[in-house]
Design a protein around this motif. Sequence first.
Motif, PDB file in Angstrom:
ATOM      1  N   PRO A 107       0.826  -1.221   0.000  1.00  0.00           N
ATOM      2  CA  PRO A 107       0.000   0.000   0.000  1.00  0.00           C
ATOM      3  C   PRO A 107       0.855   1.265   0.000  1.00  0.00           C
ATOM      4  O   PRO A 107       1.885   1.328   0.665  1.00  0.00           O
ATOM      5  CB  PRO A 107      -0.780  -0.094   1.314  1.00  0.00           C
ATOM      6  N   LYS A 108       0.426   2.247  -0.765  1.00  0.00           N
ATOM      7  CA  LYS A 108       1.075   3.553  -0.735  1.00  0.00           C
ATOM      8  C   LYS A 108       0.635   4.256   0.543  1.00  0.00           C
ATOM      9  O   LYS A 108      -0.491   4.090   1.008  1.00  0.00           O
ATOM     10  CB  LYS A 108       0.682   4.383  -1.961  1.00  0.00           C
ATOM     11  N   LYS A 109       1.527   5.054   1.095  1.00  0.00           N
ATOM     12  CA  LYS A 109       1.256   5.742   2.347  1.00  0.00           C
ATOM     13  C   LYS A 109       0.098   6.737   2.189  1.00  0.00           C
ATOM     14  O   LYS A 109       0.012   7.444   1.188  1.00  0.00           O
ATOM     15  CB  LYS A 109       2.522   6.474   2.786  1.00  0.00           C
ATOM     16  N   ASP A 110      -0.764   6.753   3.170  1.00  0.00           N
ATOM     17  CA  ASP A 110      -1.878   7.721   3.235  1.00  0.00           C
ATOM     18  C   ASP A 110      -2.813   7.653   2.032  1.00  0.00           C
ATOM     19  O   ASP A 110      -3.311   8.672   1.560  1.00  0.00           O
ATOM     20  CB  ASP A 110      -1.351   9.163   3.388  1.00  0.00           C
ATOM     21  N   LYS A 111      -3.041   6.465   1.507  1.00  0.00           N
ATOM     22  CA  LYS A 111      -3.950   6.298   0.371  1.00  0.00           C
ATOM     23  C   LYS A 111      -5.076   5.339   0.757  1.00  0.00           C
ATOM     24  O   LYS A 111      -4.936   4.503   1.643  1.00  0.00           O
ATOM     25  CB  LYS A 111      -3.206   5.714  -0.845  1.00  0.00           C
ATOM     26  N   VAL A 112      -6.199   5.449   0.046  1.00  0.00           N
ATOM     27  CA  VAL A 112      -7.302   4.527   0.230  1.00  0.00           C
ATOM     28  C   VAL A 112      -6.891   3.192  -0.388  1.00  0.00           C
ATOM     29  O   VAL A 112      -6.473   3.137  -1.539  1.00  0.00           O
ATOM     30  CB  VAL A 112      -8.578   5.061  -0.467  1.00  0.00           C
ATOM     31  N   THR A 115      -8.363   0.577  -3.987  1.00  0.00           N
ATOM     32  CA  THR A 115      -8.085   0.558  -5.422  1.00  0.00           C
ATOM     33  C   THR A 115      -6.646   0.115  -5.685  1.00  0.00           C
ATOM     34  O   THR A 115      -5.736   0.382  -4.893  1.00  0.00           O
ATOM     35  CB  THR A 115      -8.317   1.950  -6.060  1.00  0.00           C
ATOM     36  N   ASP A 117      -4.491   1.102  -7.902  1.00  0.00           N
ATOM     37  CA  ASP A 117      -3.506   2.146  -8.182  1.00  0.00           C
ATOM     38  C   ASP A 117      -2.956   2.814  -6.916  1.00  0.00           C
ATOM     39  O   ASP A 117      -2.000   3.588  -6.995  1.00  0.00           O
ATOM     40  CB  ASP A 117      -4.064   3.196  -9.146  1.00  0.00           C
ATOM     41  N   ASN A 118      -3.494   2.490  -5.770  1.00  0.00           N
ATOM     42  CA  ASN A 118      -2.968   2.998  -4.507  1.00  0.00           C
ATOM     43  C   ASN A 118      -2.002   2.008  -3.856  1.00  0.00           C
ATOM     44  O   ASN A 118      -1.759   2.059  -2.653  1.00  0.00           O
ATOM     45  CB  ASN A 118      -4.108   3.351  -3.550  1.00  0.00           C
ATOM     46  N   HIS A 119      -1.506   1.117  -4.646  1.00  0.00           N
ATOM     47  CA  HIS A 119      -0.503   0.142  -4.220  1.00  0.00           C
ATOM     48  C   HIS A 119       0.667   0.210  -5.185  1.00  0.00           C
ATOM     49  O   HIS A 119       0.526   0.666  -6.309  1.00  0.00           O
ATOM     50  CB  HIS A 119      -1.080  -1.279  -4.235  1.00  0.00           C
ATOM     51  N   ARG A 120       1.811  -0.245  -4.735  1.00  0.00           N
ATOM     52  CA  ARG A 120       2.969  -0.321  -5.628  1.00  0.00           C
ATOM     53  C   ARG A 120       3.512  -1.753  -5.601  1.00  0.00           C
ATOM     54  O   ARG A 120       3.532  -2.402  -4.557  1.00  0.00           O
ATOM     55  CB  ARG A 120       4.042   0.684  -5.237  1.00  0.00           C
TER      56      ARG A 120
END
Length: 145
Positions: A107-112, A115, A117-120
Amino acid sequence: MATEYWRKLYEKPVDAEAEEFFITNFDKSITDDQRNELKQSITLEDLYEHLKEIKKSTTPGSDGTTYETIYIFWDRLGPSLTKVANAIMEKGKLPHSMKQILISLIPKKDKVLKTVDNHRPISVINCGLRLICSYFESKLQPIIQ
């Protein structure tokens, strides 16, 4: 769903102009001395010295092993890793056990997190292979700078 998202993202066409610039401006030549140094077999001591220099607190590889584990059990693992490193160098091929790469979404920091696209994506590879690649990189780095 995630697989398709990342496939589309990374299928974008390569910038041909940037690629040409890189290839044209990259000095591909090395001296005979450098070539001979790179061709030398890896010794148990060389790989161990490299292991001692790198950060040990890393996440486990796809094999469940960490640098710390390799360091602690060096007497048992070192000879095999050294043999594998030299075989990779001689044959130019990875052993089957080192070809498995796991792709994990972080998970990307501070993202919902609902979805994709909020992951890397990160690649999780065999820790022994990471050590060997890191060693090769340390030998190449002074030459390509």
